[in-house]
Design a protein around this motif. Structure first.
Motif, PDB file in Angstrom:
ATOM      1  N   PHE A 189      24.023 -27.732   4.796  1.00  0.00           N
ATOM      2  CA  PHE A 189      23.308 -26.470   4.642  1.00  0.00           C
ATOM      3  C   PHE A 189      24.241 -25.321   5.012  1.00  0.00           C
ATOM      4  O   PHE A 189      25.336 -25.530   5.544  1.00  0.00           O
ATOM      5  CB  PHE A 189      22.078 -26.441   5.540  1.00  0.00           C
ATOM      6  N   THR A 190      23.770 -24.126   4.748  1.00  0.00           N
ATOM      7  CA  THR A 190      24.450 -22.904   5.186  1.00  0.00           C
ATOM      8  C   THR A 190      23.489 -22.130   6.070  1.00  0.00           C
ATOM      9  O   THR A 190      22.326 -21.926   5.699  1.00  0.00           O
ATOM     10  CB  THR A 190      24.869 -22.031   3.998  1.00  0.00           C
ATOM     11  N   LEU A 191      23.957 -21.712   7.253  1.00  0.00           N
ATOM     12  CA  LEU A 191      23.125 -20.924   8.162  1.00  0.00           C
ATOM     13  C   LEU A 191      23.546 -19.459   8.102  1.00  0.00           C
ATOM     14  O   LEU A 191      24.737 -19.143   7.960  1.00  0.00           O
ATOM     15  CB  LEU A 191      23.252 -21.447   9.596  1.00  0.00           C
ATOM     16  N   HIS A 192      22.559 -18.572   8.232  1.00  0.00           N
ATOM     17  CA  HIS A 192      22.787 -17.130   8.193  1.00  0.00           C
ATOM     18  C   HIS A 192      22.189 -16.504   9.452  1.00  0.00           C
ATOM     19  O   HIS A 192      21.006 -16.711   9.750  1.00  0.00           O
ATOM     20  CB  HIS A 192      22.132 -16.514   6.964  1.00  0.00           C
ATOM     21  N   HIS A 193      23.003 -15.735  10.154  1.00  0.00           N
ATOM     22  CA  HIS A 193      22.517 -15.018  11.345  1.00  0.00           C
ATOM     23  C   HIS A 193      23.181 -13.653  11.384  1.00  0.00           C
ATOM     24  O   HIS A 193      24.419 -13.553  11.490  1.00  0.00           O
ATOM     25  CB  HIS A 193      22.845 -15.785  12.625  1.00  0.00           C
ATOM     26  N   GLN A 194      22.376 -12.608  11.243  1.00  0.00           N
ATOM     27  CA  GLN A 194      22.898 -11.246  11.165  1.00  0.00           C
ATOM     28  C   GLN A 194      23.953 -11.184  10.049  1.00  0.00           C
ATOM     29  O   GLN A 194      23.662 -11.547   8.917  1.00  0.00           O
ATOM     30  CB  GLN A 194      23.421 -10.816  12.536  1.00  0.00           C
ATOM     31  N   ALA A 195      25.174 -10.778  10.342  1.00  0.00           N
ATOM     32  CA  ALA A 195      26.189 -10.676   9.278  1.00  0.00           C
ATOM     33  C   ALA A 195      26.976 -11.971   9.102  1.00  0.00           C
ATOM     34  O   ALA A 195      27.851 -12.052   8.224  1.00  0.00           O
ATOM     35  CB  ALA A 195      27.149  -9.529   9.591  1.00  0.00           C
ATOM     36  N   GLU A 196      26.675 -12.977   9.898  1.00  0.00           N
ATOM     37  CA  GLU A 196      27.428 -14.231   9.845  1.00  0.00           C
ATOM     38  C   GLU A 196      26.811 -15.211   8.853  1.00  0.00           C
ATOM     39  O   GLU A 196      25.597 -15.273   8.699  1.00  0.00           O
ATOM     40  CB  GLU A 196      27.477 -14.885  11.219  1.00  0.00           C
ATOM     41  N   GLU A 197      27.673 -15.996   8.228  1.00  0.00           N
ATOM     42  CA  GLU A 197      27.264 -17.066   7.321  1.00  0.00           C
ATOM     43  C   GLU A 197      28.186 -18.253   7.568  1.00  0.00           C
ATOM     44  O   GLU A 197      29.409 -18.093   7.611  1.00  0.00           O
ATOM     45  CB  GLU A 197      27.379 -16.580   5.876  1.00  0.00           C
TER      46      GLU A 197
END
Length: 504
Positions: A290-298
């Protein structure tokens, strides 16, 4: 500590005897009393502790906490009468161990399913990030030198055990305690967690469970929300953040968010409005990418844990440590491939047989809905489920379990889980009736003896089938009306495979 010191936060109705007694410990089971202990007489469903006061005194109790008027009072014993001795036990235990939660960062995890896994995942991430932690869960504890099995058959132990474990966690040098917070433990009726000062509250999900105790779903949900209310009640600790974490995919997440004055962050498998969300998800029985996204991070990541339900729990753990330690997403994702699953959660049983066998703790309708579709999708042959339902627990869920199993399983073998005081076959027939109504003609067997049920499932399994052994997981006993008998689900499955000629 003196008795008077323990009683500072207790509303006393009456007292007899000296309040200057030195108290060396607290016990609510008369068999656990030692010299110098206070005995708490609790009223339970089957047992009234007031009947065992004299036995506790004979074993060395010097003080008694009780809620009923007593027929005799010994001159040398201190007696403290309160309105509810179970509720009073919590502040007493906290005082005895000198309020250990005030000296720790305490993370609480609640939800119908996924609590133990999420606790375990947070602990592993803490250790990987060099943050010393201990934990308390249904499956095991880590309070001192190493992990030990939870043999109490209580997901959330009574208050004396909770505060003792928290004190051990602190004294062992750890700064973080991760606590599985069940609806029973959070309820004001038990007050097991009432005097724990929580800093972080996590909700995994809320589905149908334990209505025999809570009465209604609304009360069940409210009792779980006490964890989020505790964030407002507990004194703020210096340099320790305070926040909540909720599963945005659960329809109750806004209710839990509303119960806390602290910031509440969210995670989701697909909602981009969440603080942490996933994309490009591919989930298999062997794990997920999977790919996780948090604020501007990927960040791309993977876990060797089956199913979306494990990914949800991983995301809850990841978001918690990101906010707790203010670390970047990449630092957390780098640790995910090494995260291991909990014993008894999709645990493989393998002796070289041509079919797959898993042991899993799933015992709620919600857990069945998370697990069975996944396993069915990845099974080329037939899917067999072996399960039952607990006695003296939520009766309504039995029909739901049967209906869900009928929808996804090709073969169902119903057996004992923990019948307790109920007739085992009555429970099994209640589940069976739902299956027969939902799927007439379904291959269905009623085998109360759990070992025989497992052996039947393995005997009938063929190439590329999957057999799920559900409901017991890590548990080490089956509880009958006559008491608890030793049980090892994984070990029993191995033994049955050996009896069928498999050797690995």
């Amino acid at each position: 500590m003196t008795l008077s010191g323990l009683l500072q936060n207790i509303e006393i109705l009456k007292s007899h005897g000296s309040l200057d007694q030195a108290i060396k410990g607290i016990a609510y089971d008369s068999r656990e009393v030692k010299e110098g202990f206070l005995f708490a007489a609790l009223q339970g469903l089957h047992i009234d502790g007031h009947r065992y006061i004299e036995e506790a005194i004979a074993r060395g109790a010097v003080a008694v906490l009780h809620s009923q008027a007593l027929s005799q009072y010994r001159r040398e014993i201190s007696y403290i009468q309160v309105e509810n001795s179970r509720r009073a036990l919590s502040p007493l235990a906290a005082a005895l161990y000198n309020y250990p939660s005030r000296e720790l960062t305490v993370v609480g995890v609640t939800g119908t399913d996924g609590k133990s896994s999420t606790v375990w995942f947070i602990y592993q991430l803490c250790e990987a990030l060099k943050k010393s932690a201990g934990f308390i869960s249904t499956v095991q504890f880590k309070a001192q030198a190493g992990e030990e099995k939870n043999t109490l058959r209580q997901s959330t132990p009574e208050a004396p055990a909770i505060h003792k474990l928290l004190r051990q966690i602190k004294d062992s040098g750890s700064t973080i305690a991760i606590v599985e917070a069940t609806s029973h433990g959070l309820s004001s009726r038990t007050s097991r967690l009432a005097n724990v000062d929580f800093d972080v509250a996590i909700l995994t999900n809320v589905t149908h469970e334990h209505l025999e105790f809570h009465g209604t779903f609304a009360q069940y949900r409210s009792d779980k929300a006490n964890l989020f209310r505790a964030l407002s009640r507990s004194p703020q600790k210096a340099h320790i953040p305070r926040f909540g974490v909720v599963n945005m995919d659960d329809p109750n997440h806004e209710y839990f968010r509303s119960q806390s004055d602290s910031p509440v962050f969210s995670y989701s498998l697909n909602n981009r409005q969440a603080d942490l969300y996933a994309s490009n998800v591919a989930s298999y029985l062997s794990g997920s990418t999977f790919t996780l996204h948090h604020q501007a991070e990927e960040q791309s990541a993977a876990v060797s844990l089956p199913g979306l339900f494990n990914l949800e729990n991983i995301m809850a753990a990841a978001l918690t440590v990101i906010k707790l330690f203010e670390v970047p997403l990449a630092a957390v994702c780098a640790q995910l491939t090494a995260v291991k699953g909990v014993k008894g959660r999709m645990e493989i049983v393998d002796l070289g047989q041509p079919f797959r066998v898993f042991v899993d703790y799933a015992h709620t309708p919600g857990a069945f809905m998370r697990l069975l579709p996944l396993v069915k999708e990845h099974t080329r042959g037939k899917l067999t489920a072996v399960f039952g339902s607990a006695g003296e627990r939520d009766i309504e869920k039995r029909v739901q379990q049967g209906e869900i199993a009928a929808r996804y399983c090709d073969r169902i073998i119903l057996t004992d889980e923990d019948p307790r005081g109920e007739d085992p076959m009555t429970i099994i027939r209640q589940i069976a009736s739902a299956i027969e109504q939902a799927a007439p003609g379904k291959e269905l067997f009623l085998v109360a003896d759990r070992k025989e049920a497992i052996k039947l499932a393995l005997t009938r399994a063929e190439n590329e089938d999957t057999v799920l052994l559900l409901g017991k997981g890590h548990e080490s006993t089956i509880i009958y009306s006559t008491g608890a008998v030793h049980w090892d689900e994984h070990g029993t499955a191995l033994l049955c495979l050996e009896e069928l000629g498999y050797r690995g």
